[in-house]
Write a protein that holds these residues in place. Sequence first.
Motif, PDB file in Angstrom:
ATOM      1  N   ASP A   1     -17.918 -73.315  41.572  1.00 25.32           N
ATOM      2  CA  ASP A   1     -18.165 -73.080  40.096  1.00 25.32           C
ATOM      3  C   ASP A   1     -17.942 -71.730  39.818  1.00 25.32           C
ATOM      4  O   ASP A   1     -18.735 -70.930  40.345  1.00 25.32           O
ATOM      5  CB  ASP A   1     -19.377 -73.831  39.443  1.00 25.32           C
ATOM      6  CG  ASP A   1     -19.182 -75.171  39.552  1.00 25.32           C
ATOM      7  OD1 ASP A   1     -18.237 -75.740  39.513  1.00 25.32           O
ATOM      8  OD2 ASP A   1     -20.449 -75.866  39.756  1.00 25.32           O
ATOM      9  N   PHE A   2     -17.155 -71.398  38.988  1.00 27.77           N
ATOM     10  CA  PHE A   2     -17.006 -69.697  38.343  1.00 27.77           C
ATOM     11  C   PHE A   2     -17.274 -69.779  36.843  1.00 27.77           C
ATOM     12  O   PHE A   2     -16.797 -70.712  36.265  1.00 27.77           O
ATOM     13  CB  PHE A   2     -15.816 -69.014  38.920  1.00 27.77           C
ATOM     14  CG  PHE A   2     -15.627 -69.004  40.436  1.00 27.77           C
ATOM     15  CD1 PHE A   2     -16.390 -68.003  40.825  1.00 27.77           C
ATOM     16  CD2 PHE A   2     -15.056 -69.979  41.101  1.00 27.77           C
ATOM     17  CE1 PHE A   2     -16.253 -67.821  42.497  1.00 27.77           C
ATOM     18  CE2 PHE A   2     -14.726 -69.794  42.450  1.00 27.77           C
ATOM     19  CZ  PHE A   2     -15.357 -68.704  43.125  1.00 27.77           C
ATOM     20  N   ASP A   3     -18.129 -68.789  36.542  1.00 22.29           N
ATOM     21  CA  ASP A   3     -18.004 -68.537  35.165  1.00 22.29           C
ATOM     22  C   ASP A   3     -16.703 -68.117  34.441  1.00 22.29           C
ATOM     23  O   ASP A   3     -16.291 -68.268  33.213  1.00 22.29           O
ATOM     24  CB  ASP A   3     -19.293 -68.019  34.714  1.00 22.29           C
ATOM     25  CG  ASP A   3     -20.580 -68.572  35.139  1.00 22.29           C
ATOM     26  OD1 ASP A   3     -21.265 -69.374  34.552  1.00 22.29           O
ATOM     27  OD2 ASP A   3     -21.046 -68.373  36.122  1.00 22.29           O
ATOM     28  N   VAL A   4     -16.275 -67.156  35.232  1.00 21.08           N
ATOM     29  CA  VAL A   4     -15.229 -66.292  34.611  1.00 21.08           C
ATOM     30  C   VAL A   4     -14.358 -66.076  35.607  1.00 21.08           C
ATOM     31  O   VAL A   4     -14.523 -65.921  36.912  1.00 21.08           O
ATOM     32  CB  VAL A   4     -15.609 -64.898  34.121  1.00 21.08           C
ATOM     33  CG1 VAL A   4     -14.194 -63.787  33.652  1.00 21.08           C
ATOM     34  CG2 VAL A   4     -16.599 -64.851  32.902  1.00 21.08           C
ATOM     35  N   VAL A   5     -12.818 -66.152  35.341  1.00 18.70           N
ATOM     36  CA  VAL A   5     -11.677 -65.733  36.144  1.00 18.70           C
ATOM     37  C   VAL A   5     -10.848 -64.473  35.688  1.00 18.70           C
ATOM     38  O   VAL A   5     -10.570 -64.591  34.180  1.00 18.70           O
ATOM     39  CB  VAL A   5     -10.902 -66.763  36.252  1.00 18.70           C
ATOM     40  CG1 VAL A   5      -9.513 -66.553  37.106  1.00 18.70           C
ATOM     41  CG2 VAL A   5     -11.436 -68.108  36.681  1.00 18.70           C
ATOM     42  N   LEU A   6     -11.059 -63.437  36.265  1.00 15.03           N
ATOM     43  CA  LEU A   6     -10.090 -62.412  36.044  1.00 15.03           C
ATOM     44  C   LEU A   6      -8.963 -62.323  36.570  1.00 15.03           C
ATOM     45  O   LEU A   6      -8.789 -62.324  38.061  1.00 15.03           O
ATOM     46  CB  LEU A   6     -11.103 -60.801  36.487  1.00 15.03           C
ATOM     47  CG  LEU A   6     -12.163 -60.769  35.828  1.00 15.03           C
ATOM     48  CD1 LEU A   6     -12.992 -59.590  36.354  1.00 15.03           C
ATOM     49  CD2 LEU A   6     -12.329 -60.718  34.294  1.00 15.03           C
ATOM     50  N   LEU A   7      -7.644 -62.554  35.913  1.00 18.47           N
ATOM     51  CA  LEU A   7      -6.522 -63.117  36.580  1.00 18.47           C
ATOM     52  C   LEU A   7      -5.443 -62.066  36.182  1.00 18.47           C
ATOM     53  O   LEU A   7      -5.244 -61.789  35.021  1.00 18.47           O
ATOM     54  CB  LEU A   7      -6.265 -64.520  35.915  1.00 18.47           C
ATOM     55  CG  LEU A   7      -4.872 -65.112  36.304  1.00 18.47           C
ATOM     56  CD1 LEU A   7      -4.982 -65.458  37.726  1.00 18.47           C
ATOM     57  CD2 LEU A   7      -4.721 -66.390  35.430  1.00 18.47           C
TER      58      LEU A   7
ATOM     59  N   PHE B   1     -21.258 -66.008  26.510  1.00 19.33           N
ATOM     60  CA  PHE B   1     -20.770 -67.238  25.684  1.00 19.33           C
ATOM     61  C   PHE B   1     -21.010 -68.760  26.583  1.00 19.33           C
ATOM     62  O   PHE B   1     -21.360 -69.669  26.248  1.00 19.33           O
ATOM     63  CB  PHE B   1     -19.219 -67.231  25.576  1.00 19.33           C
ATOM     64  CG  PHE B   1     -18.668 -68.449  25.246  1.00 19.33           C
ATOM     65  CD1 PHE B   1     -18.410 -68.519  23.507  1.00 19.33           C
ATOM     66  CD2 PHE B   1     -18.004 -69.180  25.747  1.00 19.33           C
ATOM     67  CE1 PHE B   1     -17.781 -69.714  23.032  1.00 19.33           C
ATOM     68  CE2 PHE B   1     -17.314 -70.397  25.227  1.00 19.33           C
ATOM     69  CZ  PHE B   1     -17.167 -70.788  24.044  1.00 19.33           C
ATOM     70  N   GLN B   2     -20.903 -68.362  28.073  1.00 19.58           N
ATOM     71  CA  GLN B   2     -20.934 -69.569  28.992  1.00 19.58           C
ATOM     72  C   GLN B   2     -22.291 -69.716  28.986  1.00 19.58           C
ATOM     73  O   GLN B   2     -22.461 -71.235  29.086  1.00 19.58           O
ATOM     74  CB  GLN B   2     -20.335 -69.107  30.399  1.00 19.58           C
ATOM     75  CG  GLN B   2     -18.964 -68.883  30.446  1.00 19.58           C
ATOM     76  CD  GLN B   2     -17.894 -70.154  30.430  1.00 19.58           C
ATOM     77  OE1 GLN B   2     -18.200 -70.996  29.410  1.00 19.58           O
ATOM     78  NE2 GLN B   2     -17.495 -70.551  31.660  1.00 19.58           N
ATOM     79  N   ASN B   3     -23.371 -68.904  29.108  1.00 14.92           N
ATOM     80  CA  ASN B   3     -24.718 -69.485  29.201  1.00 14.92           C
ATOM     81  C   ASN B   3     -25.171 -70.298  27.878  1.00 14.92           C
ATOM     82  O   ASN B   3     -25.734 -71.066  28.079  1.00 14.92           O
ATOM     83  CB  ASN B   3     -25.699 -67.913  29.281  1.00 14.92           C
ATOM     84  CG  ASN B   3     -25.682 -67.470  30.651  1.00 14.92           C
ATOM     85  OD1 ASN B   3     -25.239 -68.297  31.558  1.00 14.92           O
ATOM     86  ND2 ASN B   3     -25.782 -66.050  30.790  1.00 14.92           N
ATOM     87  N   GLN B   4     -24.643 -69.734  26.641  1.00 20.39           N
ATOM     88  CA  GLN B   4     -24.876 -70.490  25.682  1.00 20.39           C
ATOM     89  C   GLN B   4     -24.352 -71.981  25.541  1.00 20.39           C
ATOM     90  O   GLN B   4     -25.084 -72.901  25.209  1.00 20.39           O
ATOM     91  CB  GLN B   4     -24.318 -69.449  24.486  1.00 20.39           C
ATOM     92  CG  GLN B   4     -24.233 -70.201  22.637  1.00 20.39           C
ATOM     93  CD  GLN B   4     -23.933 -69.488  21.791  1.00 20.39           C
ATOM     94  OE1 GLN B   4     -24.554 -68.545  21.409  1.00 20.39           O
ATOM     95  NE2 GLN B   4     -22.747 -69.764  21.412  1.00 20.39           N
ATOM     96  N   LYS B   5     -23.393 -71.701  26.059  1.00 22.07           N
ATOM     97  CA  LYS B   5     -22.414 -73.178  25.982  1.00 22.07           C
ATOM     98  C   LYS B   5     -23.241 -74.275  26.995  1.00 22.07           C
ATOM     99  O   LYS B   5     -23.478 -75.267  26.853  1.00 22.07           O
ATOM    100  CB  LYS B   5     -20.863 -73.038  26.459  1.00 22.07           C
ATOM    101  CG  LYS B   5     -20.057 -74.224  26.227  1.00 22.07           C
ATOM    102  CD  LYS B   5     -18.601 -74.005  26.240  1.00 22.07           C
ATOM    103  CE  LYS B   5     -18.312 -74.093  27.814  1.00 22.07           C
ATOM    104  NZ  LYS B   5     -16.519 -73.953  27.871  1.00 22.07           N
ATOM    105  N   LYS B   6     -23.588 -73.740  28.277  1.00 25.78           N
ATOM    106  CA  LYS B   6     -24.665 -74.353  29.314  1.00 25.78           C
ATOM    107  C   LYS B   6     -25.847 -74.888  28.435  1.00 25.78           C
ATOM    108  O   LYS B   6     -26.037 -76.331  28.679  1.00 25.78           O
ATOM    109  CB  LYS B   6     -24.721 -73.613  30.385  1.00 25.78           C
ATOM    110  CG  LYS B   6     -23.571 -73.081  31.556  1.00 25.78           C
ATOM    111  CD  LYS B   6     -24.162 -72.346  32.301  1.00 25.78           C
ATOM    112  CE  LYS B   6     -22.970 -71.724  33.214  1.00 25.78           C
ATOM    113  NZ  LYS B   6     -23.445 -70.990  34.471  1.00 25.78           N
TER     114      LYS B   6
END
Length: 467
Positions: free
Chosen positions: A50-56, A124-129
């Motif tokens: 599980d990753f919160d962000v992918v820098l691609l 944003f990810q923390n809020q979504k969780k």
Amino acid sequence: MQNFSKEKIIIIDDDAGVVKTITTLLESMGISFDFSFNLTEGLSKVAQYDFDVVLLDVNLPDGDGIANIPDLIDKEFAPLVIIMTAYSNPDGAELAIENGAWDYLQKPVSIKDLKLQVLRALQFQNQKKQVVKSKIFDAPDIIGSSKAIQKCLTQAAQIVSSDGNLLITGATGTGKELFAKAIHENSARRNSKFIVVDCSVLSETLIESVLFGHEKGAFTGAEKRRNGLVALANGGTLFLDEVGELPESIQSSFLRVLQEKKFRPVGSEKEVYSDFRVICATNKDLEKMVVDHTFRMDLFYRLKSFVLHLPPLKEREGDIGKIAMSQIKICCEQHHIPEKQVAPDFVETLEKYDWPGNVRELINAMETSVTAAQFESMLFAFHLPKKIRAQVTRKSIKTEPFCPMFENNRPVVEMTSLKYKDLIDKIEKEYFKTLYSSVNGDIQKLIVKTGISRAALYRKLKRHKIK
């Protein structure tokens, strides 16, 4: 500053210098990280952890980063993808966003800008969780644990908190009405009515009266005043099934109702107010209908505040058996008979069938099977509809190249007894006879199969006396 020690980021970039710079930044921010120098390894890590962000990065040694965004975010709790590329490409930037990217940054990216984007993405990810944790979407009638259907349930749980209009898309039989009803029953409007309107069965002359109601004497046959379905949906949900069939003549009237929450029954001089939420469903491409001028653009955008797409049954891995078992139990209870057991070949056949009619077809097949078994205690594949068994059997047959000169890997004639020219002539004759029979003499199909011209084909048929 918020503590991000529990969050994790992965960098997928083949430039060691870029990776070193970013990892130094993440260390200073107290953020856990991982990295890969190629796309294959990066995709594998994202699938496993599980990753919160992918820098691609975009141009990787083994693939295009933008093209693989859908695979990276195909998880119940998807990571946010931030594209980083040295190439200036407006089309690529647009495609990245359309594929689901959080943002598109052009290299060289300043440390300040990168840090800001990372912080915003993690917030944003923390809020979504937190939002997902607080949502309980109760839908006992929706059966399945596949990744595809769980993604839909997660999206539905987020939609229920809003009163915005919803468009549910998907093929016929995927359960659009089932989801619409579940969303209504989990919403703040659950204690009011869920009104269903099947737009495909209403004639253009009747639909206005059905939706908006009419006064006594408004038209021939209007012997008394009637409330329309829009009025009945006051406080609740109006579900427009097959909304793509809504006549063009009524689309403008309905658009005004959505905007004003007011309408005028047929034959009435007074406007009536109704507070309702609209959920629509369609198996048509409404965007194409807008382009073809058969569906109003302004109505289309008014209806799709949210869009929920339901997958076909064949993409719901592992769900077919669960739905089948549940429906068998329901059918047995309805017929007041003991619940039937299922033989292994029954489930195997279900899994191999394509289910073009989706869940609806599966439910009908289980009803047919239970009826066909009558008082027998176990269901076998033989109890399934013939159409299903026939297709599965057809798929199981491996077609081998047919050579008319051989049977069971043995020559039909002793080839060494023929001269080369006679042997070739005999093989050619059998070849054309077999093909001619297989297409029932259809010359156009023969041309396609043989790859020769019409004139050459006629010469061959004439030579071998094939009529």
